[in-house]
Design a protein around this motif. Structure first.
Motif, mmCIF file in Angstrom:
data_model
loop_
_atom_site.group_PDB
_atom_site.id
_atom_site.type_symbol
_atom_site.label_atom_id
_atom_site.label_comp_id
_atom_site.label_asym_id
_atom_site.label_seq_id
_atom_site.Cartn_x
_atom_site.Cartn_y
_atom_site.Cartn_z
ATOM 1 N N TRP A 66 0.733 -1.176 0.073
ATOM 2 C CA TRP A 66 0.060 -0.212 -0.039
ATOM 3 C C TRP A 66 0.930 1.351 0.032
ATOM 4 O O TRP A 66 0.570 2.244 -0.503
ATOM 5 C CB TRP A 66 -0.949 0.231 1.185
ATOM 6 C CG TRP A 66 -1.699 1.009 1.329
ATOM 7 C CD1 TRP A 66 -2.793 1.619 0.572
ATOM 8 C CD2 TRP A 66 -2.066 1.911 2.478
ATOM 9 N NE1 TRP A 66 -3.456 2.630 0.970
ATOM 10 C CE2 TRP A 66 -2.833 3.013 2.116
ATOM 11 C CE3 TRP A 66 -1.061 2.274 3.452
ATOM 12 C CZ2 TRP A 66 -3.010 4.147 2.886
ATOM 13 C CZ3 TRP A 66 -1.518 3.077 4.273
ATOM 14 C CH2 TRP A 66 -2.382 4.196 4.277
ATOM 15 N N LEU A 67 2.016 1.159 0.676
ATOM 16 C CA LEU A 67 2.934 2.337 0.704
ATOM 17 C C LEU A 67 3.902 2.440 -0.512
ATOM 18 O O LEU A 67 4.588 3.292 -0.474
ATOM 19 C CB LEU A 67 3.751 2.268 1.977
ATOM 20 C CG LEU A 67 3.078 2.412 3.269
ATOM 21 C CD1 LEU A 67 3.736 1.883 4.549
ATOM 22 C CD2 LEU A 67 2.114 3.883 3.268
ATOM 23 N N THR A 68 3.690 1.514 -1.424
ATOM 24 C CA THR A 68 4.795 1.386 -2.597
ATOM 25 C C THR A 68 4.000 2.360 -3.613
ATOM 26 O O THR A 68 2.673 1.837 -3.953
ATOM 27 C CB THR A 68 5.003 -0.022 -2.885
ATOM 28 O OG1 THR A 68 5.576 -0.742 -1.973
ATOM 29 C CG2 THR A 68 5.898 0.098 -4.248
ATOM 30 N N PRO A 69 4.482 3.358 -4.099
ATOM 31 C CA PRO A 69 3.892 4.086 -5.342
ATOM 32 C C PRO A 69 3.663 3.449 -6.610
ATOM 33 O O PRO A 69 3.233 4.211 -7.614
ATOM 34 C CB PRO A 69 5.025 5.203 -5.417
ATOM 35 C CG PRO A 69 6.300 4.560 -4.958
ATOM 36 C CD PRO A 69 5.990 3.688 -3.922
ATOM 37 N N TYR A 70 4.149 2.341 -6.806
ATOM 38 C CA TYR A 70 3.741 1.536 -8.076
ATOM 39 C C TYR A 70 3.193 0.178 -7.785
ATOM 40 O O TYR A 70 3.371 -0.418 -6.822
ATOM 41 C CB TYR A 70 5.190 1.488 -9.123
ATOM 42 C CG TYR A 70 6.087 0.847 -8.193
ATOM 43 C CD1 TYR A 70 6.250 -0.417 -7.881
ATOM 44 C CD2 TYR A 70 7.216 1.971 -7.573
ATOM 45 C CE1 TYR A 70 7.298 -0.744 -7.089
ATOM 46 C CE2 TYR A 70 8.344 1.352 -6.842
ATOM 47 C CZ TYR A 70 8.279 0.008 -6.527
ATOM 48 O OH TYR A 70 9.423 -0.609 -5.770
ATOM 49 N N SER A 71 2.801 -0.394 -8.891
ATOM 50 C CA SER A 71 1.967 -1.923 -8.759
ATOM 51 C C SER A 71 3.388 -2.869 -8.794
ATOM 52 O O SER A 71 3.894 -3.132 -10.002
ATOM 53 C CB SER A 71 1.313 -2.143 -9.929
ATOM 54 O OG SER A 71 0.826 -3.344 -9.826
ATOM 55 N N GLU A 72 3.711 -3.296 -7.669
ATOM 56 C CA GLU A 72 4.722 -4.464 -7.492
ATOM 57 C C GLU A 72 4.280 -5.584 -8.458
ATOM 58 O O GLU A 72 5.117 -6.375 -9.224
ATOM 59 C CB GLU A 72 4.865 -4.694 -6.265
ATOM 60 C CG GLU A 72 5.488 -3.715 -5.344
ATOM 61 C CD GLU A 72 5.659 -3.931 -3.769
ATOM 62 O OE1 GLU A 72 4.523 -4.494 -3.514
ATOM 63 O OE2 GLU A 72 6.589 -3.757 -3.267
ATOM 64 N N ARG A 73 3.117 -6.017 -8.417
ATOM 65 C CA ARG A 73 2.538 -7.116 -9.184
ATOM 66 C C ARG A 73 2.896 -6.875 -10.541
ATOM 67 O O ARG A 73 3.280 -7.890 -11.248
ATOM 68 C CB ARG A 73 0.868 -7.388 -8.741
ATOM 69 C CG ARG A 73 0.306 -8.683 -9.465
ATOM 70 C CD ARG A 73 -0.966 -8.846 -9.414
ATOM 71 N NE ARG A 73 -1.250 -9.158 -8.186
ATOM 72 C CZ ARG A 73 -2.146 -9.320 -7.371
ATOM 73 N NH1 ARG A 73 -3.395 -8.905 -7.814
ATOM 74 N NH2 ARG A 73 -2.374 -9.648 -6.110
ATOM 75 N N ASP A 74 2.471 -5.981 -11.214
ATOM 76 C CA ASP A 74 2.784 -5.605 -12.670
ATOM 77 C C ASP A 74 4.039 -5.704 -12.855
ATOM 78 O O ASP A 74 4.403 -6.229 -14.197
ATOM 79 C CB ASP A 74 1.977 -4.308 -13.017
ATOM 80 C CG ASP A 74 0.329 -4.333 -12.968
ATOM 81 O OD1 ASP A 74 -0.267 -5.559 -12.971
ATOM 82 O OD2 ASP A 74 -0.250 -3.287 -13.032
ATOM 83 N N LEU A 75 4.831 -4.912 -12.015
ATOM 84 C CA LEU A 75 6.395 -4.961 -12.534
ATOM 85 C C LEU A 75 6.970 -6.295 -12.291
ATOM 86 O O LEU A 75 7.746 -6.501 -13.209
ATOM 87 C CB LEU A 75 7.042 -3.849 -11.471
ATOM 88 C CG LEU A 75 6.460 -2.647 -11.955
ATOM 89 C CD1 LEU A 75 7.209 -1.569 -10.890
ATOM 90 C CD2 LEU A 75 7.218 -1.940 -13.170
ATOM 91 N N ILE A 76 6.637 -7.222 -11.333
ATOM 92 C CA ILE A 76 7.130 -8.657 -11.294
ATOM 93 C C ILE A 76 6.868 -9.321 -12.507
ATOM 94 O O ILE A 76 7.422 -10.068 -12.954
ATOM 95 C CB ILE A 76 6.809 -9.079 -9.794
ATOM 96 C CG1 ILE A 76 7.551 -8.385 -8.803
ATOM 97 C CG2 ILE A 76 7.027 -10.529 -9.976
ATOM 98 C CD1 ILE A 76 7.037 -8.813 -7.573
ATOM 99 N N ARG A 77 5.519 -9.200 -13.050
ATOM 100 C CA ARG A 77 5.102 -9.917 -14.029
ATOM 101 C C ARG A 77 5.769 -9.650 -15.356
ATOM 102 O O ARG A 77 6.013 -10.350 -16.326
ATOM 103 C CB ARG A 77 3.528 -9.582 -14.347
ATOM 104 C CG ARG A 77 2.625 -10.355 -13.546
ATOM 105 C CD ARG A 77 1.098 -10.360 -13.696
ATOM 106 N NE ARG A 77 0.359 -10.925 -12.787
ATOM 107 C CZ ARG A 77 -0.852 -10.564 -12.791
ATOM 108 N NH1 ARG A 77 -1.344 -9.250 -12.901
ATOM 109 N NH2 ARG A 77 -1.610 -11.094 -11.820
#
Length: 138
Positions: free
Chosen positions: A33-44
């Motif tokens: 929630w505190l991360t300004p980007y989508s970790e899921r999308d970037l990991i994918r």
């Protein structure tokens, strides 16, 4: 070996296991929630830096949770210490992150795939988790 003892305490194991996983998910959600980007999308998309950062945060949470589990006297005690430790870990992570790299936008670097920054931030989370875990052992 008293198999009856293990069968009688299996429900406690399951309760602590489920509670710990819920606390782990809460901690992970707070970090995401505190991360300004989508970790899921970037990991994918194959961003190794984001993966390393998130893995470090999760590992730090697990270290804290295992200490809370070992030190707790009951389920409420576990939840209280785990939530306190998660909040402290989040705060200390941000303090250390900014203390070590004040002139760098770390979120942008990780989002761009800077593996060194992702590994550094993940490592900070693990180290902070170890320190926090040690302080809740009584």
């Amino acid at each position: 070996m008293d198999i009856l003892y293990y069968l009688q305490t299996f429900d406690h194991f399951l309760i602590y296991l489920v509670t710990s996983f819920v606390l782990f998910l809460i901690g992970t959600f707070i970090f995401k929630w505190l991360t300004p980007y989508s970790e899921r999308d970037l990991i994918r998309a194959g961003n190794v830096a984001v993966s390393l950062k998130l893995l470090g945060k999760m590992a730090g949470l697990v270290v804290v949770l295992q200490s809370a589990i070992r030190s707790s006297i009951n389920l409420v005690d576990l939840a209280i210490w785990a939530l306190i430790a998660i909040i402290i870990q989040v705060l200390l992570h941000f303090v250390l992150e900014h203390a070590f790299t004040r002139n760098t936008n770390l979120a942008n670097e990780v989002e761009k795939g800077n593996v060194a920054v992702g590994l550094f931030l993940g490592g900070i989370s693990v180290l902070v988790g170890i320190i926090v875990a040690a302080t809740i052992s009584y």
